[in-house]
Scaffold this motif. Structure first.
Motif, PDB file in Angstrom:
ATOM      1  N   CYS A  43       0.826  -1.218   0.000  1.00  0.00           N
ATOM      2  CA  CYS A  43       0.000   0.000   0.000  1.00  0.00           C
ATOM      3  C   CYS A  43       0.853   1.258   0.000  1.00  0.00           C
ATOM      4  CB  CYS A  43      -0.934  -0.001   1.206  1.00  0.00           C
ATOM      5  SG  CYS A  43      -2.269  -1.215   1.092  1.00  0.00           S
ATOM      6  N   SER A  44       1.975   1.216   0.699  1.00  0.00           N
ATOM      7  CA  SER A  44       2.872   2.374   0.713  1.00  0.00           C
ATOM      8  C   SER A  44       3.494   2.611  -0.654  1.00  0.00           C
ATOM      9  CB  SER A  44       3.957   2.163   1.772  1.00  0.00           C
ATOM     10  OG  SER A  44       4.918   3.194   1.730  1.00  0.00           O
ATOM     11  N   LEU A  45       3.978   1.548  -1.273  1.00  0.00           N
ATOM     12  CA  LEU A  45       4.638   1.675  -2.570  1.00  0.00           C
ATOM     13  C   LEU A  45       3.656   2.070  -3.673  1.00  0.00           C
ATOM     14  CD1 LEU A  45       6.978  -1.450  -2.348  1.00  0.00           C
ATOM     15  CD2 LEU A  45       7.728   0.923  -2.465  1.00  0.00           C
ATOM     16  N   MET A  46       2.385   1.650  -3.542  1.00  0.00           N
ATOM     17  CA  MET A  46       1.395   1.932  -4.587  1.00  0.00           C
ATOM     18  C   MET A  46       0.460   3.089  -4.223  1.00  0.00           C
ATOM     19  SD  MET A  46       0.351  -1.933  -5.802  1.00  0.00           S
ATOM     20  CE  MET A  46      -0.846  -1.272  -6.957  1.00  0.00           C
ATOM     21  N   ASN A  47       0.696   3.683  -3.034  1.00  0.00           N
ATOM     22  CA  ASN A  47      -0.129   4.805  -2.579  1.00  0.00           C
ATOM     23  C   ASN A  47      -1.614   4.434  -2.542  1.00  0.00           C
ATOM     24  OD1 ASN A  47      -0.569   7.424  -1.640  1.00  0.00           O
ATOM     25  ND2 ASN A  47      -0.849   8.250  -3.706  1.00  0.00           N
ATOM     26  N   VAL A  48      -1.907   3.329  -1.870  1.00  0.00           N
ATOM     27  CA  VAL A  48      -3.274   2.828  -1.751  1.00  0.00           C
ATOM     28  C   VAL A  48      -3.747   2.991  -0.305  1.00  0.00           C
ATOM     29  CG1 VAL A  48      -4.756   0.782  -1.960  1.00  0.00           C
ATOM     30  CG2 VAL A  48      -2.901   1.146  -3.587  1.00  0.00           C
ATOM     31  N   ARG A  49      -4.976   3.447  -0.118  1.00  0.00           N
ATOM     32  CA  ARG A  49      -5.534   3.580   1.218  1.00  0.00           C
ATOM     33  C   ARG A  49      -5.808   2.198   1.818  1.00  0.00           C
ATOM     34  NH1 ARG A  49     -10.282   5.276   1.582  1.00  0.00           N
ATOM     35  NH2 ARG A  49     -10.870   5.165  -0.627  1.00  0.00           N
ATOM     36  N   ILE A  50      -5.529   2.035   3.108  1.00  0.00           N
ATOM     37  CA  ILE A  50      -5.712   0.748   3.779  1.00  0.00           C
ATOM     38  C   ILE A  50      -7.177   0.306   3.704  1.00  0.00           C
ATOM     39  CG2 ILE A  50      -5.524  -0.491   5.975  1.00  0.00           C
ATOM     40  CD1 ILE A  50      -2.854   0.199   4.688  1.00  0.00           C
ATOM     41  N   GLU A  51      -8.107   1.266   3.821  1.00  0.00           N
ATOM     42  CA  GLU A  51      -9.532   0.917   3.756  1.00  0.00           C
ATOM     43  C   GLU A  51      -9.887   0.299   2.407  1.00  0.00           C
ATOM     44  OE1 GLU A  51      -8.283   3.829   4.437  1.00  0.00           O
ATOM     45  OE2 GLU A  51      -8.808   4.340   6.502  1.00  0.00           O
ATOM     46  N   GLU A  52      -9.384   0.892   1.332  1.00  0.00           N
ATOM     47  CA  GLU A  52      -9.653   0.378  -0.004  1.00  0.00           C
ATOM     48  C   GLU A  52      -9.042  -1.006  -0.189  1.00  0.00           C
ATOM     49  OE1 GLU A  52      -8.958   1.671  -4.714  1.00  0.00           O
ATOM     50  OE2 GLU A  52      -8.212   2.942  -3.080  1.00  0.00           O
TER      51      GLU A  52
END
Length: 426
Positions: free
Chosen positions: A382-391
């Motif tokens: 999620c950090s590397l792909m800039n994804v929200r944890i909720e999503e």
């Protein structure tokens, strides 16, 4: 034991490093139990490092980094793309197959997830795949790496539980392939529903697939060589780790010619960091492991569980349920080191093969690395792909459910897990 447990969780909650949380908890046990000299604590730390089988861990960690630097990963990616890139959800399918192939060379789920997030993540998003879906496919797919040999987790489980590492390696092959098939089916169904299809979905010709396989032959050959050399008695698992290092360097310099001294130095640097982190956790766990045995925790848990449940499979199911919850909050390496000495005697007493249980345990505790609230692989992707944890959490539910269903099925079908080691070792 209650004091150690409470102190450990308190230290974890305040953000103390895992190794320090384990070490401080262990020292407190020796300090508060007047019957045991403090010198025993130091001896237990030293004893944990004096193990030949444990050499497999740093060797395989180093070999995994070397293979990333030697062009092996790139060739495995190209082979995966040719083999399954044409399917619905093609790039997600590639991520799952690549995780399976990388499981045969790296042995680390987190390292595989981070690598795929860098290589595949941006391309998947650019091609129209949902960010949460992409991150979930990559992160949960990396679970296969913890089952396919040479899994670092299986080495630690075999070492701590006194279980044959060679048999564990063989036992992990079929479950790993079943995980790949299950996750690919899940990906296919989601991709068809959402329209994540490839514009050019023509299947590859046999010649194209053959060329891709030939280009990746040295990478594809390594897992086969690993299993054959262990079964043939040529190498022990630790010696295979050393062979893997030599193999990666030789392939990188001589055959692929992608390896340079700069890349070799970078592999050394990354490996030293990872090995240091893993080894200090292993060393500190020696004190807690002694406390668990000294306080007869396995016997107490065994008596409690056997009094309430009679069916061995239901006992293991209860253990797996506990491990699933624990894996949500504690890193898999820590769980393996601390809980293997507790649960292996319990399952062995009720007639469950410890090799069978080892595959189930490693799969379920590693799954915690792909789920909130403290999943290491999840946060890395999620950090590397800039994804929200909720999503990510919402999108990961079908993949996690697939793995849980498969693990429960494997519990009730032990022959699926054990037929390879039985055929090889008798």
């Amino acid at each position: 034991m209650a004091l150690i447990t409470i102190l450990f969780f308190v230290l974890m909650l305040v953000g103390a490093p895992v190794a320090f949380a384990i070490g401080i908890s262990g020292f407190v046990f020796f300090a508060t139990d007047g019957g045991i000299p403090m010198s025993i604590a130091v001896q237990k730390i030293a004893t944990m490092s004096q193990s030949f089988p444990l050499l497999a861990v740093p060797f395989f960690v180093f070999a995994g980094h070397l293979m990333n630097e030697s062009g092996i990963t790139e060739r495995l990616f190209k082979f995966s793309y040719v083999a399954v890139g044409w399917m619905a959800g093609g790039l997600a399918q590639v991520a799952i197959v690549l995780a399976t192939l990388m499981g045969g060379v790296s042995g680390s789920a987190v390292a595989d997830a981070a690598m795929e997030a860098r290589i595949l993540g941006p391309t998947m998003v650019a091609k129209g795949y949902g960010k949460g879906f992409s991150a979930a496919a990559i992160a949960v797919g990396s679970l296969i790496t913890a089952t396919i040999p040479p899994s670092i987790g299986l080495i630690l489980y075999g070492y701590v539980g006194n279980v044959s590492i060679g048999q564990l390696f063989l036992a992990g092959i079929v479950p790993g392939l079943l995980m790949m098939a299950g996750l690919m089916l899940t990906t296919y169904l989601i991709a068809r529903k959402r329209g994540y299809v490839v514009a050019d979905s023509e299947r590859p010709t046999l010649a194209a697939l053959g060329r891709a396989a030939w280009d990746a032959k040295w990478a594809l050959f390594f897992p086969v060589a690993l299993v054959l050399t262990i079964r043939g008695g040529l190498f022990t698992p630790s010696e295979v780790g050393a062979f893997a290092v030599v193999y990666a360097v030789f392939v990188g310099f001589v055959f692929h010619r992608d390896m340079t001294f700069k890349r070799l130095k970078r592999a050394f640097s990354h490996a030293i960091s990872d090995i240091g982190l893993i080894m200090i956790i292993i060393l500190m766990s020696g004190m807690v492991g002694f406390a668990i045995i000294y306080l007869q925790v396995p016997q107490g848990i065994s008596s409690w569980m056997l009094a309430g449940i009679s069916d061995p499979r239901l006992i293991v199911l209860a253990v797996l349920g506990f491990l699933l919850v624990a894996g949500l909050f504690i890193e898999s390496t820590v769980l393996v080191l601390l809980l293997t000495p507790i649960f292996v005697p319990v399952v062995t007493q009720v007639g469950i093969d410890p090799v069978h249980f080892g595959i189930l345990m490693m799969s379920i505790v590693t799954l915690g690395g792909m789920t909130p609230p403290v999943g290491v692989a999840m946060y890395a992707v999620c950090s590397l792909m800039n994804v929200r944890i909720e999503e990510y959490t919402v999108e990961s539910i079908p993949f996690v459910a697939t793995i849980v269903v498969l693990i429960v099925a494997l519990l009730f079908l032990p022959d699926v897990v054990l037929w390879l080691p039985r055929m090889a070792f008798g």
